[in-house]
Scaffold this motif. Structure first.
Motif, mmCIF file in Angstrom:
data_model
loop_
_atom_site.group_PDB
_atom_site.id
_atom_site.type_symbol
_atom_site.label_atom_id
_atom_site.label_comp_id
_atom_site.label_asym_id
_atom_site.label_seq_id
_atom_site.Cartn_x
_atom_site.Cartn_y
_atom_site.Cartn_z
ATOM 1 N N GLN A 1 -14.352 30.783 76.033
ATOM 2 C CA GLN A 1 -13.450 31.094 77.133
ATOM 3 C C GLN A 1 -12.831 32.494 77.039
ATOM 4 O O GLN A 1 -12.776 33.217 78.027
ATOM 5 C CB GLN A 1 -12.321 30.047 77.181
ATOM 6 N N GLU A 2 -12.308 32.831 75.879
ATOM 7 C CA GLU A 2 -11.593 34.094 75.716
ATOM 8 C C GLU A 2 -11.718 34.552 74.271
ATOM 9 O O GLU A 2 -12.133 33.792 73.393
ATOM 10 C CB GLU A 2 -10.099 33.919 76.045
ATOM 11 N N ARG A 3 -11.327 35.799 74.038
ATOM 12 C CA ARG A 3 -11.196 36.282 72.663
ATOM 13 C C ARG A 3 -10.020 37.242 72.594
ATOM 14 O O ARG A 3 -9.639 37.861 73.591
ATOM 15 C CB ARG A 3 -12.488 36.949 72.198
ATOM 16 N N TRP A 4 -9.454 37.347 71.417
ATOM 17 C CA TRP A 4 -8.304 38.227 71.200
ATOM 18 C C TRP A 4 -8.429 38.872 69.836
ATOM 19 O O TRP A 4 -8.887 38.253 68.882
ATOM 20 C CB TRP A 4 -7.004 37.426 71.274
ATOM 21 N N ARG B 1 -3.671 32.023 81.273
ATOM 22 C CA ARG B 1 -4.868 32.258 82.085
ATOM 23 C C ARG B 1 -5.832 31.077 81.981
ATOM 24 O O ARG B 1 -6.408 30.649 82.990
ATOM 25 C CB ARG B 1 -5.566 33.557 81.640
ATOM 26 N N LEU B 2 -6.014 30.571 80.778
ATOM 27 C CA LEU B 2 -6.926 29.431 80.602
ATOM 28 C C LEU B 2 -6.396 28.199 81.300
ATOM 29 O O LEU B 2 -7.169 27.395 81.844
ATOM 30 C CB LEU B 2 -7.119 29.160 79.110
ATOM 31 N N ILE C 1 -2.958 34.667 77.276
ATOM 32 C CA ILE C 1 -4.320 34.121 77.327
ATOM 33 C C ILE C 1 -4.276 32.633 77.646
ATOM 34 O O ILE C 1 -5.051 32.141 78.484
ATOM 35 C CB ILE C 1 -5.044 34.359 75.986
#
Length: 211
Positions: A135-138, A207-208, A204
């Motif tokens: 889904q995402e990365r940080w 947003r998810l 984040i």
């Protein structure tokens, strides 16, 4: 002759990782003690704690780290605290020295953890949904840290030179500089960077949640 059957289940990418306690135990005693002290002092603001406690979406997170890195020492305990405060978030730790084949098969196609490992900055936090979709990365650190880190690097050019040197790992000077940078970064994170890190991770998650 036995046949080796590769493990294809995505969950293997998660279960092959370490808990924070396991990661600390695998580190040299002095570093393990520092990681645990940073963890003990890590705080999350009350509003974010409430947000995390009531977060409605199940997430699995994997954080890739470099052992004995100042960023790992200061940021990993904060990420662990965030995951502990969120009942629907699970987190495991993978070191860059581990086999990353399983997790590499789950990340977006624009990133190859095995091919690009040397140029990727760590720590790298990866978010997956219930079906193991990336889904995402940080990472590797909050944006507010970049200018301060650049200033420190400019004042200590030997640090970058030694880090880029294959023989630099055994240098007493590099050890001294790493300790100095870690000490300086503790001041930064105790001041405001821990809050900046929490804020970026929360953004984040928001947003998810809205997907």
């Amino acid at each position: 002759m036995s046949t080796v059957i590769p493990v294809q289940e995505p969950v293997f990418a998660f279960t092959s990782g370490e808990t924070f306690d396991e990661f600390c135990t695998a580190q040299p005693p002095e570093l393990a003690g520092l990681l645990r002290r940073v963890y003990a002092g890590a705080r999350i603001d009350a509003d974010t704690q409430l947000y995390l406690a009531t977060y409605p979406t199940w997430l699995t997170c994997v954080v890739l780290v470099e052992d004995q890195s100042p960023d790992t020492t200061l940021i990993l305990p904060i990420l662990v605290r965030l995951a502990e405060a969120c009942p629907r978030m699970e987190l495991r730790i993978l070191s860059t020295t581990m086999d990353l084949t399983a997790i590499n098969e789950l990340v977006d196609e624009d990133m190859d953890l095995e091919e690009d490992l040397e140029v990727l900055d760590m720590p790298l936090l990866l978010f997956f949904d219930e079906e193991w979709n990336h889904q995402e990365r940080w990472g590797p650190r909050p944006a507010a840290a970049e200018e301060r880190l650049d200033e420190w690097m400019n004042l200590h050019p030997a640090y970058t030179d030694l880090m880029d040197n294959e023989d630099g790992d055994d240098s007493p000077e590099l050890v001294r500089l790493i300790n100095e940078l870690t000490h300086q970064m503790r001041f930064w994170y105790n001041d405001d960077l821990a809050g900046a890190c929490v804020g970026e991770i929360r953004a984040i998650l928001e947003r998810l949640e809205s997907k």
